[in-house]
Motif scaffolding. Structure first.
Motif, mmCIF file in Angstrom:
data_model
loop_
_atom_site.group_PDB
_atom_site.id
_atom_site.type_symbol
_atom_site.label_atom_id
_atom_site.label_comp_id
_atom_site.label_asym_id
_atom_site.label_seq_id
_atom_site.Cartn_x
_atom_site.Cartn_y
_atom_site.Cartn_z
ATOM 1 N N GLY A 277 0.809 -1.212 0.000
ATOM 2 C CA GLY A 277 0.000 0.000 0.000
ATOM 3 C C GLY A 277 0.842 1.262 0.000
ATOM 4 N N MET B 20 2.309 1.701 -3.422
ATOM 5 C CA MET B 20 1.304 2.189 -4.368
ATOM 6 C C MET B 20 1.062 3.684 -4.210
ATOM 7 S SD MET B 20 -1.372 -0.983 -3.940
ATOM 8 C CE MET B 20 -2.708 -0.189 -4.837
ATOM 9 N N THR C 274 1.971 6.500 -7.123
ATOM 10 C CA THR C 274 0.912 7.322 -7.707
ATOM 11 C C THR C 274 1.107 8.806 -7.397
ATOM 12 O OG1 THR C 274 -0.447 6.813 -5.750
ATOM 13 C CG2 THR C 274 -0.798 5.477 -7.715
ATOM 14 N N ASP D 87 -5.599 4.784 -8.842
ATOM 15 C CA ASP D 87 -4.628 3.905 -8.179
ATOM 16 C C ASP D 87 -4.283 4.403 -6.777
ATOM 17 O OD1 ASP D 87 -4.621 2.448 -10.506
ATOM 18 O OD2 ASP D 87 -2.792 3.369 -11.304
ATOM 19 N N SER E 221 -6.856 3.106 -4.559
ATOM 20 C CA SER E 221 -6.592 1.680 -4.347
ATOM 21 C C SER E 221 -5.483 1.489 -3.319
ATOM 22 C CB SER E 221 -6.206 1.012 -5.667
ATOM 23 O OG SER E 221 -7.267 1.034 -6.594
ATOM 24 N N GLY E 222 -4.450 2.325 -3.389
ATOM 25 C CA GLY E 222 -3.377 2.231 -2.407
ATOM 26 C C GLY E 222 -3.849 2.541 -1.000
ATOM 27 N N THR F 42 -5.668 -0.407 0.196
ATOM 28 C CA THR F 42 -4.731 -1.478 0.539
ATOM 29 C C THR F 42 -4.130 -1.255 1.918
ATOM 30 O OG1 THR F 42 -4.193 -1.691 -1.814
ATOM 31 C CG2 THR F 42 -2.693 -2.724 -0.255
ATOM 32 N N SER G 18 -2.558 -5.831 -16.961
ATOM 33 C CA SER G 18 -3.741 -6.146 -16.151
ATOM 34 C C SER G 18 -4.196 -7.573 -16.423
ATOM 35 C CB SER G 18 -4.862 -5.151 -16.452
ATOM 36 O OG SER G 18 -4.490 -3.842 -16.094
ATOM 37 N N ARG H 287 -5.325 -9.484 -6.232
ATOM 38 C CA ARG H 287 -5.141 -8.043 -6.064
ATOM 39 C C ARG H 287 -3.675 -7.687 -5.843
ATOM 40 N NH1 ARG H 287 -9.738 -5.210 -5.729
ATOM 41 N NH2 ARG H 287 -11.667 -6.372 -5.397
ATOM 42 N N TYR I 58 -1.958 -7.754 -9.134
ATOM 43 C CA TYR I 58 -2.321 -6.589 -9.949
ATOM 44 C C TYR I 58 -1.664 -5.321 -9.420
ATOM 45 C CZ TYR I 58 -5.224 -2.676 -11.506
ATOM 46 O OH TYR I 58 -5.646 -1.476 -11.993
ATOM 47 N N TRP I 59 -1.674 -5.131 -8.101
ATOM 48 C CA TRP I 59 -1.105 -3.923 -7.514
ATOM 49 C C TRP I 59 0.379 -3.800 -7.818
ATOM 50 C CZ3 TRP I 59 -3.885 -5.295 -2.351
ATOM 51 C CH2 TRP I 59 -5.232 -4.904 -2.437
ATOM 52 N N ILE J 111 0.344 -1.213 -10.907
ATOM 53 C CA ILE J 111 0.389 0.107 -10.265
ATOM 54 C C ILE J 111 1.798 0.484 -9.822
ATOM 55 C CG2 ILE J 111 -0.473 1.462 -8.322
ATOM 56 C CD1 ILE J 111 -3.054 -0.085 -8.458
#
Length: 365
Positions: free
Chosen positions: A24, A27, A31, A56, A59-60, A63, A242, A271, A274-275, A279
């Motif tokens: 997290g 990420m 970003t 993103d 999303s972080g 997370t 992705s 996840r 993907y992260w 990201i």
């Protein structure tokens, strides 16, 4: 044997919760870096980089919440405790964040593909109208649309609020909270959305190649050819990564002997994959593909290494092009300087060495 499998699953889940805060933070850092670098590109198609970075970033944040909540539950709580799905919405707020950002990512991919299609088919009209729709208003509309698509995922925990017979693990796993039926549709949408985007981009690339094959079909292009190729490259790479990050973990889970032990935490595995792949590595492919991103990064890190020439002049500085020092009788005097408090730039009793300059030091108590 069952106890051994249970311990293996629990150890892996505990390890995931310990990794999530680190992922997290990475990420959020990546970003924020993209937002700082691309903050000036708000008047062209590169604004999509900012849109993806903001999605993103949320999303972080989700997370981080997921990781810290999981760590707290595994350390201070009971991993066998069960609670209602509605309680998870108030405890693990990362659930609605993940729902919204999942759909927002797909909508941004679709909007990017449609934007490229319009630019190829109607280049002249696109150059005139894109500032009116390609702006922050579009992003806000997509955010509301993502929130609307997330409502069915929240229906299950809300409806089960007063049903004490429906219980989930206190870790509040995403698939358990939203319900198995909705999760199946959700994960299929997340899986196949990027693939559909790749198909749409492939069609756009074919149309682009056709138009570029003859000069009369491409003479009225509304943006530079290099910019068009870079935009195609960055969105294609995101869609491709992705797909890889989502499908490879699912294949490993389905085809390995330990796969049935990972079913309960497969959403976290997908996840995290993907992260990390999409990201966290995103600034890397931006640097490799987008020339404007490279220029902005160079400008950011070299802001204070250029133009270091002094623009001010001290009261004790002699004129830059002035003659040699003259005494009060008008005769040249190599000793001392009327422009130095100390009488001479090389010392009280020294001799000027030519092109003298005094240096002033300022400090604040």
């Amino acid at each position: 044997m069952k106890k051994k499998r249970f311990n293996f699953q629990k150890m892996l889940e505990d390890l995931l919760y310990e990794i999530l805060p680190v992922v997290g933070f990475a990420m959020v850092a990546c970003t924020v870096f993209i937002l700082i670098v691309m903050r000036k590109n708000t008047n062209d198609t590169l604004i999509f980089c900012l849109f993806f970075a903001i999605a993103d970033l949320f999303s972080g944040i989700g997370t981080l919440i997921d990781g810290f909540y999981g760590v707290i539950v595994t350390i201070y709580g009971s991993t066998v405790e069960t609670i209602t799905p509605f309680d998870c919405l108030t405890r693990a707020v990362n659930i609605p964040i993940f729902l919204i950002t999942d759909y927002l990512h797909l909508l941004l991919l679709a909007a990017y593909a449609v934007d490229r299609l319009i630019q190829i088919v109607f280049p002249v009209s696109y150059g005139k109208i894109y500032p009116y729709f390609l702006n922050w208003k579009l992003f806000i509309v997509l955010c509301f649309a993502s929130a609307g698509l997330s409502v069915p995922g929240l229906a299950y925990p809300i409806e089960s609020r007063f049903n004490t017979s429906i219980r989930v693990m206190s870790q509040c796993r995403f698939d358990e909270v939203v319900g198995e039926e909705f999760y199946l549709r959700h994960i299929l949408t997340i899986q196949w959305g990027p693939i559909v985007c790749i198909g749409a981009l492939s069609l756009n690339i074919i149309l682009y190649c056709i138009r570029q094959s003859k000069h009369k079909w491409s003479y009225n292009w509304s943006e530079q050819t290099g910019t068009t190729k870079q935009l195609f490259g960055t969105i294609f790479i995101r869609c491709f990564l992705s797909c890889i990050s989502l499908h490879v973990p699912l294949l490993l889970i389905a085809r390995t002997t330990e796969g049935h032990e990972l079913i309960s935490i497969k959403d976290h595995i997908i996840r995290v994959s993907y992260w990390i792949v999409v990201i966290i590595f995103q600034p890397l492919w931006h640097i490799l593909i987008l020339s404007s991103f490279q220029a902005n990064v160079f400008s950011l890190f070299n802001r204070y290494s250029e133009n270091t020439e002094r623009k001010w002049q001290s009261a004790n500085d002699p004129p830059e092009d002035g003659p040699s020092h003259f005494d009060r009788h008008g005769s040249p005097n190599p000793f001392g300087s009327w422009y130095s408090m100390t009488g001479n730039v090389t010392g009280e009793a020294g001799v000027p060495v030519g092109n003298e300059r005094s240096v002033s030091f300022y400090y604040q108590d």
